[in-house]
Design a protein around this motif. Structure first.
Motif, PDB file in Angstrom:
ATOM      1  N   GLN A 178       0.802  -1.217   0.000  1.00 58.87           N
ATOM      2  CA  GLN A 178       0.000   0.000   0.000  1.00 58.87           C
ATOM      3  C   GLN A 178       0.843   1.278   0.000  1.00 58.87           C
ATOM      4  O   GLN A 178       0.324   2.371  -0.183  1.00 58.87           O
ATOM      5  CB  GLN A 178      -0.938  -0.003   1.215  1.00 58.87           C
ATOM      6  CG  GLN A 178      -1.968  -1.122   1.169  1.00 58.87           C
ATOM      7  CD  GLN A 178      -2.833  -1.078  -0.078  1.00 58.87           C
ATOM      8  OE1 GLN A 178      -3.371  -0.025  -0.419  1.00 58.87           O
ATOM      9  NE2 GLN A 178      -2.954  -2.194  -0.785  1.00 58.87           N
ATOM     10  N   ALA A 179       2.152   1.129   0.239  1.00 57.03           N
ATOM     11  CA  ALA A 179       3.034   2.300   0.193  1.00 57.03           C
ATOM     12  C   ALA A 179       3.193   2.808  -1.231  1.00 57.03           C
ATOM     13  O   ALA A 179       3.601   3.959  -1.444  1.00 57.03           O
ATOM     14  CB  ALA A 179       4.399   1.959   0.790  1.00 57.03           C
ATOM     15  N   TYR A 180       2.896   1.961  -2.207  1.00 57.24           N
ATOM     16  CA  TYR A 180       3.011   2.367  -3.602  1.00 57.24           C
ATOM     17  C   TYR A 180       1.630   2.777  -4.121  1.00 57.24           C
ATOM     18  O   TYR A 180       0.630   2.097  -3.858  1.00 57.24           O
ATOM     19  CB  TYR A 180       3.559   1.227  -4.455  1.00 57.24           C
ATOM     20  CG  TYR A 180       4.997   0.879  -4.145  1.00 57.24           C
ATOM     21  CD1 TYR A 180       6.038   1.602  -4.708  1.00 57.24           C
ATOM     22  CD2 TYR A 180       5.300  -0.164  -3.292  1.00 57.24           C
ATOM     23  CE1 TYR A 180       7.350   1.297  -4.427  1.00 57.24           C
ATOM     24  CE2 TYR A 180       6.623  -0.482  -2.991  1.00 57.24           C
ATOM     25  CZ  TYR A 180       7.636   0.252  -3.568  1.00 57.24           C
ATOM     26  OH  TYR A 180       8.943  -0.056  -3.273  1.00 57.24           O
ATOM     27  N   PRO A 181       1.536   3.867  -4.858  1.00 59.61           N
ATOM     28  CA  PRO A 181       0.229   4.339  -5.338  1.00 59.61           C
ATOM     29  C   PRO A 181      -0.346   3.434  -6.418  1.00 59.61           C
ATOM     30  O   PRO A 181       0.376   2.722  -7.110  1.00 59.61           O
ATOM     31  CB  PRO A 181       0.551   5.730  -5.900  1.00 59.61           C
ATOM     32  CG  PRO A 181       1.990   5.637  -6.329  1.00 59.61           C
ATOM     33  CD  PRO A 181       2.640   4.750  -5.300  1.00 59.61           C
ATOM     34  N   THR A 182      -1.656   3.494  -6.545  1.00 58.84           N
ATOM     35  CA  THR A 182      -2.340   2.772  -7.611  1.00 58.84           C
ATOM     36  C   THR A 182      -2.034   3.446  -8.947  1.00 58.84           C
ATOM     37  O   THR A 182      -2.035   4.677  -9.054  1.00 58.84           O
ATOM     38  CB  THR A 182      -3.856   2.766  -7.371  1.00 58.84           C
ATOM     39  OG1 THR A 182      -4.133   2.040  -6.178  1.00 58.84           O
ATOM     40  CG2 THR A 182      -4.602   2.123  -8.539  1.00 58.84           C
ATOM     41  N   LEU A 183      -1.752   2.656  -9.961  1.00 62.02           N
ATOM     42  CA  LEU A 183      -1.523   3.186 -11.306  1.00 62.02           C
ATOM     43  C   LEU A 183      -2.874   3.269 -12.013  1.00 62.02           C
ATOM     44  O   LEU A 183      -3.544   2.248 -12.191  1.00 62.02           O
ATOM     45  CB  LEU A 183      -0.556   2.281 -12.074  1.00 62.02           C
ATOM     46  CG  LEU A 183       0.837   2.099 -11.468  1.00 62.02           C
ATOM     47  CD1 LEU A 183       1.652   1.113 -12.285  1.00 62.02           C
ATOM     48  CD2 LEU A 183       1.560   3.441 -11.368  1.00 62.02           C
ATOM     49  N   ARG A 184      -3.264   4.465 -12.389  1.00 64.47           N
ATOM     50  CA  ARG A 184      -4.592   4.677 -12.964  1.00 64.47           C
ATOM     51  C   ARG A 184      -4.546   4.684 -14.490  1.00 64.47           C
ATOM     52  O   ARG A 184      -3.626   5.215 -15.100  1.00 64.47           O
ATOM     53  CB  ARG A 184      -5.158   6.022 -12.484  1.00 64.47           C
ATOM     54  CG  ARG A 184      -5.274   6.160 -10.965  1.00 64.47           C
ATOM     55  CD  ARG A 184      -6.364   5.281 -10.401  1.00 64.47           C
ATOM     56  NE  ARG A 184      -6.513   5.478  -8.948  1.00 64.47           N
ATOM     57  CZ  ARG A 184      -7.347   4.784  -8.196  1.00 64.47           C
ATOM     58  NH1 ARG A 184      -8.121   3.869  -8.746  1.00 64.47           N
ATOM     59  NH2 ARG A 184      -7.415   5.012  -6.896  1.00 64.47           N
ATOM     60  N   ASP A 185      -5.568   4.089 -15.089  1.00 62.67           N
ATOM     61  CA  ASP A 185      -5.783   4.113 -16.535  1.00 62.67           C
ATOM     62  C   ASP A 185      -4.512   3.734 -17.304  1.00 62.67           C
ATOM     63  O   ASP A 185      -3.971   4.508 -18.102  1.00 62.67           O
ATOM     64  CB  ASP A 185      -6.279   5.490 -16.974  1.00 62.67           C
ATOM     65  CG  ASP A 185      -7.715   5.746 -16.531  1.00 62.67           C
ATOM     66  OD1 ASP A 185      -8.413   4.757 -16.227  1.00 62.67           O
ATOM     67  OD2 ASP A 185      -8.127   6.913 -16.491  1.00 62.67           O
ATOM     68  N   VAL A 186      -4.073   2.513 -17.049  1.00 61.35           N
ATOM     69  CA  VAL A 186      -2.844   1.998 -17.655  1.00 61.35           C
ATOM     70  C   VAL A 186      -3.194   1.133 -18.868  1.00 61.35           C
ATOM     71  O   VAL A 186      -4.153   0.357 -18.835  1.00 61.35           O
ATOM     72  CB  VAL A 186      -2.043   1.170 -16.632  1.00 61.35           C
ATOM     73  CG1 VAL A 186      -0.822   0.535 -17.293  1.00 61.35           C
ATOM     74  CG2 VAL A 186      -1.637   2.054 -15.464  1.00 61.35           C
TER      75      VAL A 186
END
Length: 235
Positions: A178-186
């Protein structure tokens, strides 16, 4: 095998031409302890067998006198990120034949293995773990909500949970850490289901075995062959 604590250590040492003093130098196990196991006066533990086996060119199972399982191999396709993006420019994008992962368990429908880089915050995916995947597929929607290996256009290969993005052909990739952000619209090229996991310590043993075998082959060369190689390197 005969003796109070039967094992195959003495036979393997004789075949490899490696004595207790050399094994002590290579493994850190005292030659006295090696002597006791070779003469079956003390029990050869699994940990000792794993440490010694690569230096004798045999499997730990053979040293322990256990039935050996036929090895199963799968191509190594390169590295995969467990958190942020990684540089895969020098790694293989498709299953290759330069390196192989060897396991004692056959994995049905195995197609490719990837070495995990980075920390996913899950013990099973700690750095240097190897995952064995089934074949790549471009049917991304069938894997919505699943933890899979993902190949992307801009972010390399990663371990992610796939969710639908804002458009039909785009996807959100959620990190296990969870320390890494979600990658959106990949834009996703392919996904592959994880079929099996090789813990980091077992993968490291396989790497070390390969290095030791190369060293042993070099030692077995004739002196003239070694000199010829040295002269060629100097030239």
């Amino acid at each position: 095998m005969k003796g109070k604590f039967p094992n195959g250590l003495a036979e393997a040492m004789a075949e490899a031409g490696v004595g207790p003093t050399e094994l002590e130098r290579l493994t850190g196990i005292t030659k006295q302890d090696i002597y006791k196991r070779a003469h079956q006066k003390a029990r050869l533990t699994a940990e000792m067998a794993q440490a010694i086996a690569p230096h004798l060119g045999v499997s730990p199972a053979k040293l322990l006198g256990l039935r050996e399982v036929a090895a199963f191999t799968v191509p190594l396709g390169g590295r995969i990120g467990a958190g942020g993006a990684i540089d895969t420019s020098t790694a293989q994008d498709q299953p290759g034949v330069q390196y192989e992962i060897e396991t004692a368990v056959e994995v049905r429908d195995a197609a490719v293995a990837y070495q995990v880089i980075g920390d996913s915050m899950l013990p099973i995916f700690e750095p240097d773990t190897v995952i064995i995947c089934r074949a790549h597929t471009q049917d991304i929607r069938q894997h919505i909500g699943r933890r899979v290996a993902v190949g992307t256009v801009d972010h390399g290969r990663q371990l992610k949970i796939v969710h639908q993005g804002s458009k039909p052909d785009l996807f959100d990739l959620i990190s296990l850490n969870q320390a890494y952000p979600t990658l959106r619209d990949v834009k996703v090229d392919w996904v592959a289901r994880i079929a099996a996991i090789i813990p980091a310590d077992e993968w490291k043993i396989l790497e070390r075995e390969a290095e030791v075998q190369n060293q042993m082959r070099e030692r077995l060369k004739k002196p003239s062959e070694r000199r010829s190689k040295s002269a060629a390197e100097e030239a």
